[in-house]
Every structure is written in structure tokens, then in C-alpha cells.
Scaffold this active site. Structure first.
Site, short mmCIF file in Angstrom:
data_model
loop_
_atom_site.label_atom_id
_atom_site.label_comp_id
_atom_site.label_asym_id
_atom_site.label_seq_id
_atom_site.Cartn_x
_atom_site.Cartn_y
_atom_site.Cartn_z
N LYS A 270 -19.58 18.51 -12.34
CA LYS A 270 -20.44 19.70 -12.50
C LYS A 270 -19.98 20.52 -13.71
CE LYS A 270 -21.94 23.97 -10.35
NZ LYS A 270 -21.33 24.82 -11.40
N SER A 292 -25.00 22.22 -15.92
CA SER A 292 -24.75 23.60 -15.47
C SER A 292 -23.88 24.33 -16.47
CB SER A 292 -24.05 23.57 -14.10
OG SER A 292 -23.63 24.86 -13.71
N HIS A 294 -22.53 27.17 -15.24
CA HIS A 294 -21.91 28.02 -14.21
C HIS A 294 -22.67 29.33 -14.05
CE1 HIS A 294 -18.10 27.90 -11.82
NE2 HIS A 294 -18.39 29.18 -11.64
N GLY A 326 -29.48 26.76 -12.60
CA GLY A 326 -29.76 27.78 -13.60
C GLY A 326 -31.10 28.45 -13.37
N GLY A 348 -28.32 29.01 -6.48
CA GLY A 348 -27.12 29.77 -6.14
C GLY A 348 -27.38 31.19 -5.69
#
Length: 397
Positions: A270, A292, A294, A326, A348
Site C-alpha cells: 500500500k 495511495s 495515504h 483517495g 477511509g
């Protein structure tokens, strides 16, 4: 979301004032001010209460989440990284917050072609990965920092139960995080929940710690029966900010290969943002790639993930499952990523809010809301299956 800098003693008025100052003098300032004012008004109007009984609504989930998370998160009507820019720890993007905003803005700029002359009424939404058949190509991303990012309004156990349980309730799976400042004991508590409550049905992502510390955690997740393990190598740049005794570091191909060989669990790489890194991860033995940055929380001014995804997909589509995260907020966002080459997506921040709003019920409702939206978007673009989303649904592609 990690423990980069501890911020104590939040003051709501000062917090909003400082947040607005971040954007002063730039084009986003008017939007920032309006969102901050909207958040202030919303908090003032929201009584402290638990979700009401009966049918749960997203409006109620977000109302309660706003009460619990403010000022760490304002639970803005549109989560775009503007109002929280630079708030790390917290929910914002790193530095100027531009990377977070790039994720959101780049995805929002993509337009969809509407096609309604066809016979697709019930599109195929199933997605298979890690030996599981999911109800949709959307999974809960690894999000951590219950105390230092989220304000400590939930226990580690309650948070993991909410994310993993809510995702399972919606027919999919959730990822479990490892916090950069968390001791091994905290990680153990998460694994106990994963094992005892869910029989290990989840994917566990570890920080790029030293090899020995990673392997300690791999043994714990093996015992918990996890579906797969991963490293969020995009946390490697936090080495200079790691706490004493909590080393994180970039990983070489040889180091990743050593970790792959240390377990029979599939390895998820990741934090992939370039074709070069994707090639190295696959060479090391990665079973899954996650495109990603993050959530824009590790390197300022990175492009949005939807900008880099097509090149990575062009190289590895059909060879290794490609996931992406994202700024996924709606079903249309999932569909856009699939059209750009992803096999599935991760979500997320919206699940953090849903968990604080109504625990597993909130997460399940949030995921099912997106699933229903995705189904409608597929019908409206003439997309029969999530396994074969044509790039032609994107305007200008």
C-alpha cells in the site's frame, strides 16, 4: 493517520480561526471560510445525543459524529480537505493539505457519460479477493489513531468492531491499521478483536517498522486468522518524526521479499504512486497493489491518486489486483476509479465518521448507501459489471 505531533488543549474558537488563516490569500480562502462557518453553526446546533432508535439515517449518524469528533474533524458537508488543511494529527492533509485536495479535486473533475438505452437493470457488483466474495468493489481502508487523531471518543476495541463489523454487515471487508506511535500492546488488542469477534476476517496493514517488529506483528495476525497482511510503505517518510523506539523506514525489494517469505499470508503493498514502485513491489512478491498517497497525509503536493492510477493499471491490470483510495465519497467515485483501471477501492475518512456516529450500524449504513449509489450509477452509464468497467463512460476518454 498517525501520531506525528501531539496537539493538546484544543480551543474551538482558536482552532477554527487558525484553520481559516491557513488558506488566507489564496484562491480557496472564500470556500474555507464558508465551510468553517458552516461547521461552527452545525456544532452549535447539534445537541449531544446518541443515535435515535428505529431507522438510522446518515443525517443522524453525521450529527452524532460531529458532536464526538469536533474539533478533530468538523464533519463538513463535503469532505474535501479544505477546512482541515494541515491538521495532522487530526483528519487533514499534510503541510498545505494540497495532496488531500488533489485527491478530491482531480476525482471531482471527471465527468461521466450518461447512457440509458440498454437492458442493464441489475448490474453485477460482486468482487472477489483474498478468497472472499464481496458485495461490491469497496472495502474499509486502514484508519488508526483513535486517541491522537480522533480525540479518544472510542476505545480501540469499539473502533475495530465498528469498522470490521460494519463492513462485514454490508457484505464486504475492512482493513485494520497499525498506528505509528502505538506500542505492540495496542496492536495485540486489535488482533484479539479481529480473532474473537470476526474470526480474522479482515486485512491488516502494518507500518514500515524494522523487519523484526513487522514480523512480530505478522505472527499476531497469523494467530488472529487475518486474510492478508500489508505494509503502508507510504508512511516511510515519517522516519524523522517517529517516536523513540518506534522506527519506520523505507523498504528495499530485498526487505519486502524477506517479509513475503516470512508468512503464507498474501502481501499487500500500500502506498504505490508510480509505475517504478509498482514494479519493485511486484518483484518483491506483492499479491495486491494499493495506489495511495495515504490520504494526502505524508507528502505535500503529490498528484491525486486518480491521476497516477491509469499508468499503473496499464502495466499491471490483470496481473495483480489493483486497489485505490483517495476521496471516495459516493458510488460515482468508485465507478470512476474502476473506469480508470482499478479493480476495487478503499474508503477511509467517511467510515471514521460513521463509526463515531453509530458504530457498526453507522459503518454498515454508510457502505450500503454507497453500494446503492454505485448500482444506480452503473445503470445510468450502461455498465453491466464491476469486473469490466469501460473507460468510455468517462467524458473525453
Amino acid at each position: 493517520m498517525d501520531k506525528d505531533n501531539m496537539i493538546e488543549g484544543f480551543d474551538r474558537r482558536e482552532f477554527l480561526k487558525n484553520a481559516m488563516a491557513i488558506g488566507a490569500g489564496v484562491a480557496v480562502a472564500p470556500l474555507l471560510v464558508s465551510e468553517a462557518k458552516a461547521a461552527t453553526a452545525a456544532v452549535a446546533a447539534a445537541p449531544a445525543a446518541a443515535p435515535a432508535g428505529g431507522k438510522l439515517t446518515m443525517a443522524e449518524v453525521l450529527r452524532v459524529a460531529r458532536e464526538k469528533l469536533y474539533p478533530r474533524c468538523r464533519v463538513c458537508p463535503e469532505c474535501n480537505g479544505v477546512a482541515c488543511a494541515g491538521e495532522v494529527p487530526g483528519f487533514g492533509g499534510f503541510g498545505s493539505g494540497q495532496a488531500f485536495k488533489n485527491n478530491y479535486d482531480d476525482l471531482q473533475r471527471i465527468r461521466l457519460n450518461m447512457r440509458c438505452v440498454h437492458d442493464i437493470t441489475h448490474p453485477d457488483m460482486e468482487f472477489k479477493i483474498f478468497g472472499e466474495t464481496l458485495s461490491m468493489p469497496l472495502m474499509g481502508a486502514n484508519t488508526g489513531g483513535v486517541t491522537y487523531n480522533m480525540g479518544g471518543k472510542m476505545t480501540e476495541e469499539a473502533y475495530i468492531e465498528s469498522i470490521v463489523g460494519g463492513c462485514i454487515g454490508a457484505g464486504t471487508i475492512g482493513f485494520v491499521a497499525d498506528g505509528i506511535g502505538d506500542p505492540l500492546e495496542t496492536f495485540q488488542r486489535r488482533m484479539v478483536v479481529l480473532k474473537n469477534k470476526f474470526g480474522g476476517k479482515g486485512v491488516v496493514i502494518i507500518k514500515p517498522r524494522t523487519q523484526s517488529e513487522i514480523i512480530k506483528r505478522i505472527r499476531l495476525m497469523e494467530e488472529a486468522g487475518a486474510l492478508a497482511f500489508g505494509i503502508d510503505i507510504d508512511s516511510a517518510g515519517r522516519a524523522a518524526r517517529a517516536l523513540p523506539g518506534q522506527t519506520v523506514e523505507p523498504k528495499t525489494i530485498a526487505q519486502m521479499r524477506e517479509l513475503v517469505k516470512s508468512t503464507s499470508l498474501p502481501f499487500v503493498a500500500k502506498g504505490i504512486m508510480t509505475v517504478d514502485d509498482a514494479e519493485k513491489a511486484v518483484e518483491a512478491g506483492a499479491s495486491v497493489l494499493v495506489v495511495s498517497n495515504h490520504g494526502g497525509r505524508v507528502l505535500d503536493y503529490t498528484p491525486g491518486t486518480c491521476e497516477v492510477l491509469p499508468a499503473i493499471a496499464a502495466k499491471f491490470k490483470g496481473k495483480v489486483p489493483i486497489l485505490v483510495d483517495g476521496a471516495v465519497r459516493r458510488g460515482a467515485d468508485v465507478l470512476k476509479y474502476l473506469a480508470l483501471g482499478a479493480d476495487a477501492t478503499l474508503i477511509g475518512r467517511p467510515l471514521v465518521r460513521a463509526a463515531h456516529g453509530a458504530e457498526a450500524r453507522g459503518v454498515e449504513l454508510a457502505m450500503n448507501t454507497i453500494r446503492q449509489d454505485l448500482q444506480a450509477m452503473m445503470a445510468m452509464t450502461g455498465t453491466a459489471s464491476v469486473k469490466n468497467v469501460s473507460k468510455s463512460i468517462i467524458v473525453g476518454a
